[in-house]
Design an enzyme around this catalytic site. Structure first.
Site, PDB file in Angstrom:
ATOM      1  N   ASP A  32       0.827  -1.210   0.000  1.00  0.00           N
ATOM      2  CA  ASP A  32       0.000   0.000   0.000  1.00  0.00           C
ATOM      3  C   ASP A  32       0.864   1.264   0.000  1.00  0.00           C
ATOM      4  OD1 ASP A  32      -2.328   1.454   0.010  1.00  0.00           O
ATOM      5  OD2 ASP A  32      -2.666   1.276   2.163  1.00  0.00           O
TER       6      ASP A  32
ATOM      7  N   HIS B 111       2.495   3.370  -9.025  1.00  0.00           N
ATOM      8  CA  HIS B 111       2.363   1.926  -9.273  1.00  0.00           C
ATOM      9  C   HIS B 111       3.583   1.397 -10.019  1.00  0.00           C
ATOM     10  CE1 HIS B 111      -1.547   2.054  -7.595  1.00  0.00           C
ATOM     11  NE2 HIS B 111      -2.130   2.670  -8.602  1.00  0.00           N
TER      12      HIS B 111
ATOM     13  N   LEU C 191      11.486 -20.321  -4.810  1.00  0.00           N
ATOM     14  CA  LEU C 191      10.452 -19.439  -4.236  1.00  0.00           C
ATOM     15  C   LEU C 191       9.202 -19.541  -5.104  1.00  0.00           C
ATOM     16  CD1 LEU C 191       9.655 -16.902  -2.374  1.00  0.00           C
ATOM     17  CD2 LEU C 191      10.392 -15.513  -4.304  1.00  0.00           C
TER      18      LEU C 191
HETATM   19  C1  FPP Z   1      -2.142   0.151  -3.246  1.00  0.00           C
HETATM   20  O1  FPP Z   1      -1.661   1.460  -3.240  1.00  0.00           O
HETATM   21  C2  FPP Z   1      -1.585  -0.549  -4.373  1.00  0.00           C
HETATM   22  C3  FPP Z   1      -2.304  -1.086  -5.398  1.00  0.00           C
HETATM   23  C4  FPP Z   1      -3.767  -1.032  -5.465  1.00  0.00           C
HETATM   24  C5  FPP Z   1      -1.628  -1.741  -6.515  1.00  0.00           C
HETATM   25  C6  FPP Z   1      -0.387  -2.482  -6.184  1.00  0.00           C
HETATM   26  C7  FPP Z   1       0.421  -2.559  -7.403  1.00  0.00           C
HETATM   27  C8  FPP Z   1       1.766  -2.525  -7.450  1.00  0.00           C
HETATM   28  C9  FPP Z   1       2.652  -2.549  -6.286  1.00  0.00           C
HETATM   29  C10 FPP Z   1       2.502  -2.433  -8.711  1.00  0.00           C
HETATM   30  C11 FPP Z   1       2.146  -3.369  -9.764  1.00  0.00           C
HETATM   31  C12 FPP Z   1       2.226  -4.772  -9.395  1.00  0.00           C
HETATM   32  C13 FPP Z   1       2.614  -5.677 -10.248  1.00  0.00           C
HETATM   33  C14 FPP Z   1       2.507  -7.099  -9.872  1.00  0.00           C
HETATM   34  C15 FPP Z   1       3.206  -5.322 -11.537  1.00  0.00           C
HETATM   35  P1  FPP Z   1      -2.688   2.649  -3.364  1.00  0.00           P
HETATM   36  O2  FPP Z   1      -2.792   3.007  -4.802  1.00  0.00           O
HETATM   37  O3  FPP Z   1      -3.984   2.292  -2.718  1.00  0.00           O
HETATM   38  O4  FPP Z   1      -1.922   3.770  -2.574  1.00  0.00           O
HETATM   39  P2  FPP Z   1      -2.557   4.898  -1.643  1.00  0.00           P
HETATM   40  O5  FPP Z   1      -3.148   4.206  -0.447  1.00  0.00           O
HETATM   41  O6  FPP Z   1      -1.375   5.718  -1.277  1.00  0.00           O
HETATM   42  O7  FPP Z   1      -3.550   5.638  -2.484  1.00  0.00           O
END
Ligand code: FPP
Length: 232
Positions: free
Chosen positions: A15, A32, A126
């Protein structure tokens, strides 16, 4: 670190990508992209320290509510990640798995996921399990529907795992970055006894040293599984 006590399975709620980008006056999608770079570092580190399973929450069933720009960017980023990381997975003996629903996922993305699952199925160091289009409640409901349609009338707790998306050991440790104290519909069945570590770091800032710190914290916990340790 005590090698023989390293958690076998670590789950991570990645997150904070959006906040990381906002702090830099950039679109959330840049967060992201940076987050996917963090994931690569963490995956490689896990192969080195003896973690056997790593489950990461990349896209939840609730994430469809985000703007179409963000959803499309996450789908594309994931597809590119699968294409680019194939080499790393083969070189580092990483098995790739997906936990999630196939509903609403494009045919091209499903094809990329399926071929990587097939190509890496013999790898053993893994297992990287990416929770994509994943919801914990949906996983349980999908499992119950599989049970109903197979005509089985009674199952045990142990047998339930066989009806979930992947039958892998439960995570001993859940790490959530971004400082929030929530489970967010992640691995509801599997997390019954997981230790939870919350990191204030936003996911793109999370480094291998932060993973080591979380593991140290986990190792210092007293896990009793509902029992007592020193019976008088
Ligand atoms: C939450 O942060 C994150 C996500 C909803 C997406 C997670 C994706 C990645 C780490 C990158 C892509 C992954 C792959 C496998 C290529 P948020 O957007 O909710 O952050 P915030 O809470 O700060 O708004």
């Amino acid at each position: 670190m005590e090698q023989n006590r390293i958690p076998k399975h670590i789950a991570i709620i990645m997150d904070g990508n959006g906040r990381w980008a906002k702090k830099r006056f950039m679109p959330r999608t840049v967060g992201h992209k940076e987050g996917s770079e963090t994931l690569k570092k963490i995956v490689t580190h896990c192969t080195k320290i003896g973690v056997k399973f790593l489950t990461v929450y990349a896209f939840s069933t609730e994430n469809w509510k985000r703007s179409s720009t963000e959803v499309d960017a996450l789908m594309l980023l994931f597809k590119l990640y699968l294409e680019k990381e194939k080499k790393t997975f083969m070189e580092n003996d990483i098995r790739f798995m997906i936990s999630g629903s196939r509903e609403n996922i494009s045919a091209t993305l499903l094809k990329s996921m399926d071929s990587l699952i097939e190509e890496t199925k013999e790898n053993k160091t893994l297992t990287l399990n990416i929770a994509f289009n994943y919801g914990g409640r949906k996983e349980i409901v999908d499992g119950i529907n599989k049970i109903i349609s197979s005509g089985i009338k009674y199952i045990t707790e142990e047998e339930m795992g066989g009806f979930l998306y992947n039958d892998i050991p439960d995570p001993e440790l859940l790490i959530r970055t971004g400082g929030e104290f929530r489970i967010s519909n992640f691995l509801l069945w599997q997390m019954a006894y997981s230790e939870i570590c919350i990191s204030d770091k936003l996911w793109p800032d999370f480094g291998v040293e932060d993973l080591d710190l979380a593991i140290e914290e986990y190792l210092s916990r007293d896990r009793r599984y509902g029992g007592v340790k020193d019976v008088e």
